[in-house]
Design a protein around this motif. Structure first.
Motif, short mmCIF file in Angstrom:
data_model
loop_
_atom_site.label_atom_id
_atom_site.label_comp_id
_atom_site.label_asym_id
_atom_site.label_seq_id
_atom_site.Cartn_x
_atom_site.Cartn_y
_atom_site.Cartn_z
N VAL A 1 -0.41 -1.61 9.22
CA VAL A 1 0.91 -2.19 8.98
C VAL A 1 0.87 -3.71 9.16
CG1 VAL A 1 3.29 -2.30 9.82
CG2 VAL A 1 2.13 -0.10 9.65
N LEU A 2 0.18 -4.17 10.21
CA LEU A 2 0.09 -5.62 10.44
C LEU A 2 -0.72 -6.32 9.36
CD1 LEU A 2 -0.36 -5.66 14.32
CD2 LEU A 2 1.68 -6.27 13.03
N VAL A 3 -1.76 -5.65 8.84
CA VAL A 3 -2.51 -6.21 7.72
C VAL A 3 -1.60 -6.35 6.50
CG1 VAL A 3 -4.34 -5.71 6.03
CG2 VAL A 3 -4.79 -5.44 8.48
N ALA A 4 -0.78 -5.32 6.26
CA ALA A 4 0.16 -5.36 5.13
C ALA A 4 1.12 -6.53 5.28
CB ALA A 4 0.92 -4.05 5.04
N CYS A 5 1.67 -6.72 6.47
CA CYS A 5 2.59 -7.84 6.70
C CYS A 5 1.89 -9.18 6.53
CB CYS A 5 3.18 -7.73 8.11
SG CYS A 5 4.32 -6.34 8.34
N SER A 6 0.63 -9.23 6.97
CA SER A 6 -0.13 -10.47 6.84
C SER A 6 -0.35 -10.83 5.38
CB SER A 6 -1.48 -10.32 7.56
OG SER A 6 -2.27 -11.47 7.40
N HIS A 7 -0.78 -9.86 4.59
CA HIS A 7 -1.06 -10.12 3.18
C HIS A 7 0.21 -10.44 2.39
CE1 HIS A 7 -5.25 -7.98 3.08
NE2 HIS A 7 -5.15 -8.93 4.00
N ALA A 8 1.34 -9.89 2.85
CA ALA A 8 2.60 -10.13 2.13
C ALA A 8 3.34 -11.36 2.65
CB ALA A 8 3.50 -8.90 2.25
N GLY A 9 2.82 -11.98 3.69
CA GLY A 9 3.48 -13.14 4.26
C GLY A 9 4.76 -12.81 5.01
N LYS A 10 4.88 -11.56 5.47
CA LYS A 10 6.09 -11.12 6.18
C LYS A 10 5.91 -11.34 7.68
CE LYS A 10 7.37 -7.64 2.71
NZ LYS A 10 8.66 -8.25 2.35
N VAL A 11 6.01 -12.59 8.10
CA VAL A 11 5.77 -12.94 9.50
C VAL A 11 6.83 -12.32 10.41
CG1 VAL A 11 5.60 -14.84 11.15
CG2 VAL A 11 4.59 -15.06 8.86
N GLY B 1 -3.45 2.07 5.50
CA GLY B 1 -4.54 1.09 5.53
C GLY B 1 -5.10 0.81 4.14
N GLY B 2 -5.29 1.87 3.35
CA GLY B 2 -5.81 1.69 1.99
C GLY B 2 -4.92 0.82 1.14
N LEU B 3 -3.62 1.06 1.20
CA LEU B 3 -2.68 0.24 0.43
C LEU B 3 -2.68 -1.21 0.93
CD1 LEU B 3 0.29 2.79 0.29
CD2 LEU B 3 -0.89 1.85 -1.71
N ALA B 4 -2.71 -1.37 2.23
CA ALA B 4 -2.65 -2.71 2.81
C ALA B 4 -3.87 -3.54 2.42
CB ALA B 4 -2.54 -2.62 4.33
N PHE B 5 -5.05 -2.96 2.54
CA PHE B 5 -6.28 -3.72 2.30
C PHE B 5 -6.51 -3.98 0.82
CE2 PHE B 5 -7.28 -2.27 6.63
CZ PHE B 5 -7.75 -3.47 7.16
N HIS B 6 -5.79 -3.28 -0.05
CA HIS B 6 -5.95 -3.53 -1.48
C HIS B 6 -4.77 -4.31 -2.05
CE1 HIS B 6 -9.15 -0.54 -1.11
NE2 HIS B 6 -9.64 -1.07 -2.20
N GLY B 7 -4.00 -4.95 -1.17
CA GLY B 7 -2.96 -5.85 -1.63
C GLY B 7 -1.64 -5.20 -1.98
N HIS B 8 -1.51 -3.90 -1.75
CA HIS B 8 -0.24 -3.22 -2.03
C HIS B 8 0.60 -3.20 -0.75
CE1 HIS B 8 -1.77 -1.81 -5.94
NE2 HIS B 8 -2.91 -1.61 -5.30
#
Length: 548
Positions: free
Chosen positions: A385-395, A352-359
């Motif tokens: 994980v879903l936040v990470a996919c959202s920020h990375a555009g990995k639909v 979660g920490g990585l995802a919410f900080h754009g990593h």
């Protein structure tokens, strides 16, 4: 050498031999367990008792492992049963205590006066009134109602979540001379919010021990009455780590970070050694207030004063959470990589920490590593994980993980998972798919889901879908000016000034006024820290008798 010590261990259960005193983490516990298997797991009852005690009481994070080991003990004695019940009652899943007792009954093992108090404590933590009342009946059936330990726990159970009348009757019938009973009844009234009655009982106590003082200080701190708590704190004849923890946690709960840190400094100045509860309170305060510099000092204090070896899982998780929330993701990764023992919360914190900080890429890689190591994710894992996919555009990948969550791990998606999916589709500009996804959700979408889609429509300038999303929002509530402003901005971005005017008129007709803006500093000053800490002063100060 260890093998000999295990084999020759004294039957004196109060003096633990060297290998067991050194057994302070799950790794060392597994090493001794493996050695016992080599020697014949069920061949040494004394070693089995120590194994169960270590895994349930001495190592708080090993309770699940204890249940696995206990299932392979062919003839557990009463001490082992009681210890399993005790450890389960103190664990994050107290209901396991009642499950163990059910097994105990099926095997016709007769309980003693230590069995039921542990069960009652589990029922109190769970607020299981019916189960606790049934245990009360068994206490009477087996003739333990006049046992001091059992009676005081009955008072505590009924005072906290059962019948206050029964607690009072038990107290007045035979317990008025027992300071433990006074404290139990006082704590019960305090927990029910009857501070006046609790204070009256406290003042009338013929003798006050440290637990009595801690109970009353805790009562005020939990209710946010820190001035009253401080008054008692200043006059208490003697303090222990629980007394300090109650005050620190009370200040943290009320958002008073500076007094909490000052209390910690005062605590160290008088020579009181902090424990995990102390540090967890302070780390949570640092995480929620963004006080990275203070958090780093807390980290140094943990390493210097509390642990010469490995961090506990609980403290490690708190440090990861603190560093991640304060924006120091490198430090969070450093703590994560340095932890030799991890649980699912550890992985969740770093994902979660990585995802919410754009990593996002790193977050997904950690999740893949988690799966490779056969660590079962939970619903919180998939939010990260879903936040990470959202920020990375990995639909495409996000859809796969959403399906894996349901199909492979049998985790039903909640509103947060659905919200992440809408955010992911919206960020990628797949607004029509996002709208269709909401319509096919298996649970009712809330305002946040629709507002997420409305925000995406503003970013991508889709007036029609924005209008439809706003209509759904207005059906839910019409007093949020931000929803109107978002739609107005969508019209304005497309030069549709007639639409802007219609939205403004709709706001006027509905009586909605745009809220004035405020600076970040003003917003920060208004923010309140919400930190929930289960304060149980009786658990650290007055240790219950051994389960022997």
């Amino acid at each position: 050498m260890i093998r000999k010590k295990i084999t020759d261990k004294s039957s004196n259960r109060h003096q633990r031999s060297e290998p067991w005193r050194n057994c302070t983490n799950l790794r060392s516990l597994k090493q001794i367990h493996a050695l016992m298997i080599i020697n014949g797991f069920n061949s040494n009852p004394s070693a089995l008792r120590e194994l169960i005690y270590s895994s349930t009481i001495a190592i708080s994070s090993a309770i699940d492992y204890a249940h696995q080991m206990f299932a392979h003990i062919t003839q557990p004695d009463l001490f082992m049963w009681n210890t399993m019940i005790r450890g389960s009652a103190q664990s994050p899943n107290p209901s396991m205590a009642l499950s163990i007792y059910s097994q105990m009954e099926k095997r016709h093992v007769r309980p003693d006066n230590y069995t039921f108090p542990f069960l009652l404590k589990a029922c109190t933590k769970l607020s299981w009134v019916n189960s606790g009342s049934a245990i009360h009946g068994k206490v009477v059936k087996f003739g333990f109602e006049r046992n001091t330990f059992a009676r005081n726990t009955l008072i505590y159970f009924h005072a906290n979540c059962g019948e206050i009348r029964i607690a009072s009757e038990l107290f007045h019938s035979s317990a008025k001379t027992d300071v433990v009973a006074w404290s139990a009844l006082t704590a019960g009234y305090a927990r029910r919010g009857k501070l006046g009655v609790a204070r009256k009982l406290f003042d009338e106590m013929p003798v006050k021990d440290l637990v009595s003082w801690n109970v009353m200080i805790t009562a005020y701190a939990k209710r946010g009455q820190m001035e009253s708590a401080r008054e008692l704190f200043d006059v208490v004849p003697k303090r222990d780590v629980v007394t300090w923890n109650v005050m620190i946690a009370g200040y943290v709960l009320g958002g008073a970070h500076l007094p909490a840190i000052e209390m910690f400094e005062e605590m160290r100045h008088v020579g009181e050694r902090p424990d995990e509860v102390t540090m967890l309170s302070l780390l949570s305060a640092c995480a929620d207030s963004g006080a990275l510099d203070v958090g780093e000092k807390m980290h140094c204090s943990i390493l210097e004063e509390m642990y010469s070896g490995d961090l506990s899982i609980v403290l490690g998780n708190a440090l990861i959470d603190m560093y991640a929330k304060c924006g120091s993701i490198e430090k969070a990764l450093e703590v994560f990589q340095g932890m030799k023992e991890k649980d699912v919360s550890t992985w969740n914190s770093i994902i979660g920490g990585l995802a919410f900080h754009g990593h996002s890429e790193e977050s997904i890689c950690v999740f893949k590593e988690m799966r490779t190591m056969k660590i079962r994710p939970n619903e919180i894992t998939f939010v990260g994980v879903l936040v990470a996919c959202s920020h990375a555009g990995k639909v495409k990948q996000g859809r796969q993980y959403f399906n894996i969550m349901r199909d492979e791990y049998n985790i039903e998606p909640n509103i947060k998972h659905y919200g992440c999916m809408v955010d992911m589709l919206g960020r990628a500009g797949q607004l029509k798919e996002a709208f269709e996804f909401i319509d096919t959700m298996e649970i009712k979408p809330n305002a946040i889901v629709w507002r997420t889609l409305l925000g995406a429509c503003r970013v991508h300038g889709n007036v029609e879908l924005g209008r439809r999303a706003n209509e759904r929002l207005l059906k839910m509530r019409q007093d949020q000016s931000g929803d109107y402003v978002l739609l107005s901005n969508i019209y304005a971005s497309q030069g549709a000034w007639d639409g802007v005017e219609k939205v403004r008129k709709l706001m006027d007709d509905s009586g909605v006024r745009k809220e004035p803006g405020c600076s970040l500093i003003e917003a920060d000053n208004k923010a309140l820290l919400h930190f929930l800490l289960d304060l149980k002063p009786e658990s650290n100060t007055r240790k219950s008798k051994s389960a022997h």
